[in-house]
Design a protein around this motif. Structure first.
Motif, PDB file in Angstrom:
ATOM      1  N   LEU A  59      69.229 -12.253 -66.617  1.00 40.76           N
ATOM      2  CA  LEU A  59      69.427 -13.405 -67.494  1.00 40.76           C
ATOM      3  C   LEU A  59      68.211 -13.544 -68.394  1.00 40.76           C
ATOM      4  O   LEU A  59      67.091 -13.698 -67.912  1.00 40.76           O
ATOM      5  N   ASP A  60      68.421 -13.497 -69.688  1.00 40.53           N
ATOM      6  CA  ASP A  60      67.321 -13.586 -70.647  1.00 40.53           C
ATOM      7  C   ASP A  60      67.732 -14.506 -71.804  1.00 40.53           C
ATOM      8  O   ASP A  60      68.629 -14.154 -72.570  1.00 40.53           O
ATOM      9  N   VAL A  69      69.159 -17.656 -71.536  1.00 43.43           N
ATOM     10  CA  VAL A  69      70.468 -18.184 -71.173  1.00 43.43           C
ATOM     11  C   VAL A  69      70.319 -19.688 -70.982  1.00 43.43           C
ATOM     12  O   VAL A  69      69.570 -20.127 -70.107  1.00 43.43           O
ATOM     13  N   ARG A  70      71.005 -20.497 -71.808  1.00 41.53           N
ATOM     14  CA  ARG A  70      70.789 -21.937 -71.831  1.00 41.53           C
ATOM     15  C   ARG A  70      72.094 -22.703 -71.729  1.00 41.53           C
ATOM     16  O   ARG A  70      73.009 -22.503 -72.537  1.00 41.53           O
ATOM     17  N   TRP A 102      74.518 -24.092 -60.990  1.00 46.47           N
ATOM     18  CA  TRP A 102      74.537 -22.697 -60.563  1.00 46.47           C
ATOM     19  C   TRP A 102      75.112 -22.600 -59.156  1.00 46.47           C
ATOM     20  O   TRP A 102      74.763 -23.378 -58.273  1.00 46.47           O
ATOM     21  N   LEU A 144      65.070 -12.372 -64.105  1.00 43.67           N
ATOM     22  CA  LEU A 144      64.868 -13.231 -65.255  1.00 43.67           C
ATOM     23  C   LEU A 144      64.126 -12.484 -66.356  1.00 43.67           C
ATOM     24  O   LEU A 144      63.078 -11.873 -66.110  1.00 43.67           O
ATOM     25  N   VAL A 194      65.825 -18.976 -68.277  1.00 38.30           N
ATOM     26  CA  VAL A 194      67.153 -19.525 -68.107  1.00 38.30           C
ATOM     27  C   VAL A 194      67.047 -21.030 -67.872  1.00 38.30           C
ATOM     28  O   VAL A 194      66.069 -21.518 -67.319  1.00 38.30           O
TER      29      VAL A 194
END
Length: 430
Positions: A379-380, A382-383, A390, A399, A404
């Motif tokens: 995940l890079d 990711v908003r 989650w 990450l 995130v």
């Protein structure tokens, strides 16, 4: 056609002629916007009755490289079989309607239009079988009439499908378009709507382009998938608008072969079940790129689904520059799609990358099978909204530099980069 669909059509026309650089695309071909055919071999005139034989005769006698051209008006047809290199060109203002008559599609066993133990009793409206080249062009419409009463019945194709779901058994209903053991097929500018079953299903296809295609069906029309590449390779879906009653796109790989090198670039998905991989992945899915996708109101967003009865290896899947809004499950990577499934076909998802993904509320699920078969996800940037939750189980999350949000359980969110307004602009422009 709604104003939004008209607007999306204008966007497709104005789109750039060439896709992302070859280094980005997973489709190994160099894909450019298709050009309408220069030669027309036939110009059938609608009869206002049944045009099947007229259209099939025109296709059969058309030379490769030429098109059967349908001008303004409504054509009514049963199953048509395309020929290698021949194009069906449906001009704006022309509509090809599927006859809602089960006997026209029956495979010879009398099952079409009924509920049975199997669901393969109908031929599709349009079939590309063992063909090379050709396709469907134009600004016109192919309408499957899934909501029209079947001949001899008060029940529609869609009602039959829903009754099969409620009562048990399989509905025998025709797909709109089936592409089987074919090469180099092209769809450009066409609108596909109201399919009785899948709009486009693919099996063992090598090379297919869908550019500026509109697919539209009601949200409650069961099993009306948009485009399903199965056991296929080198497929591009771009500049298209898709909303359906099931998966907008579903990449599959059952026992008939693997699916790989697929590019899903610069598309808009309305209602539907999202951008899916699975549930059949027995033969493996790999090298998938989803870039520049808006998912607006789909129940699921980015989804990989399978279980131990039909699992396999899913790897090298990249999602980037994705906007999500109004999704119940914006991210679902699930190896227990059917919790009651039995078997030893283990679903394994690895090298899954999400980069520059934006969304609002909803459940974000990543669930591996067990500790021996964990998911591998990066995940890079990711908003999602703070209210998003989650749900992570048996998953190795890596990450990226931009992190995130909301933060993963026990992990820091990472720095918040600039550019959050870009996703909102994508929604406002639709």
């Amino acid at each position: 056609m709604t104003d939004r669909l008209r607007y999306w059509g204008l966007l497709s026309i104005a789109a750039s002629m060439t896709l992302c650089p070859a280094a980005l695309a997973k489709d190994r071909r160099i894909v450019t916007e298709p050009v309408a055919p220069h030669d027309v071999c036939a110009r059938p005139v609608p009869s206002r009755k049944n045009d099947t034989s007229t259209l099939q005769d025109a296709i059969d006698h058309c030379p490769a490289g030429a098109a059967v051209y349908l001008a303004k008006g409504g054509f009514l047809s049963g199953p048509l079989e395309m020929k290698s290199g021949v194009m069906l060109w449906i001009e704006g203002g022309a509509t090809l309607f599927a006859i809602p008559e089960p006997t026209a599609y029956d495979t010879g066993l009398g099952y079409c239009g009924r509920i049975g133990g199997k669901g393969d009793g109908c031929r599709p409206l349009i079939s590309f079988s063992k063909t090379r080249g050709g396709g469907i062009y134009g600004g016109g419409i192919i309408d499957g009439q899934g909501g029209a009463p079947m001949v001899g019945s008060t029940e529609t194709w869609w009602q039959l499908a829903r009754r099969a779901q409620n009562e048990g058994g399989n509905q025998n209903i025709p797909r709109l378009i089936q592409i089987d053991h074919a090469q180099d097929i092209t769809f450009h500018g066409i609108t596909l709507r109201n399919a009785a079953n899948f709009h486009v299903a693919m099996n063992r296809v090598e090379g297919a382009t869908f550019w500026g295609v509109t697919i539209d069906a009601p949200a409650d029309a069961r099993n009306t998938d948009g485009i399903d590449p199965g056991a296929s390779q080198d497929v591009t879906i771009t500049h298209s608008f898709i909303r359906t009653g099931d998966d907008n796109v579903a990449i599959k790989a059952g026992n008939n072969g693997s699916t790989r090198h697929i590019s899903i670039i610069d598309n808009y998905f309305g209602w539907g079940h999202g951008m899916s991989i699975g549930s059949e992945v027995n033969s493996g899915v790999s090298d998938i790129l989803v870039h520049g996708l808006t998912l607006d109101g789909t129940t699921s967003g980015l989804r990989i689904k399978s279980d131990v009865s039909r699992g396999g290896l899913v790897e090298r899947v990249t999602y980037e520059n994705v906007c999500l809004r109004g999704n119940r499950w914006p991210i679902v990577f699930d190896t227990r799609y059917d919790p009651h499934a039995q078997g030893d076909s283990i679903p394994t998802y690895r090298q899954i990358v999400l980069r520059h993904v934006r969304g609002d509320k909803g459940a974000l699920m990543m669930r591996g099978l067990d500790q021996k078969h964990t998911l591998e996800v990066t995940l890079d940037d990711v908003r999602f909204a703070d209210s998003a939750t989650w749900q992570i189980e048996n998953t190795n999350v890596i990450l990226g530099r931009s992190g995130v949000s909301p933060s993963l359980p026990g992990r820091a969110a990472g720095p918040l980069p600039s550019g959050l307004e870009e996703c909102a602009k994508a929604f406002r422009s639709r």
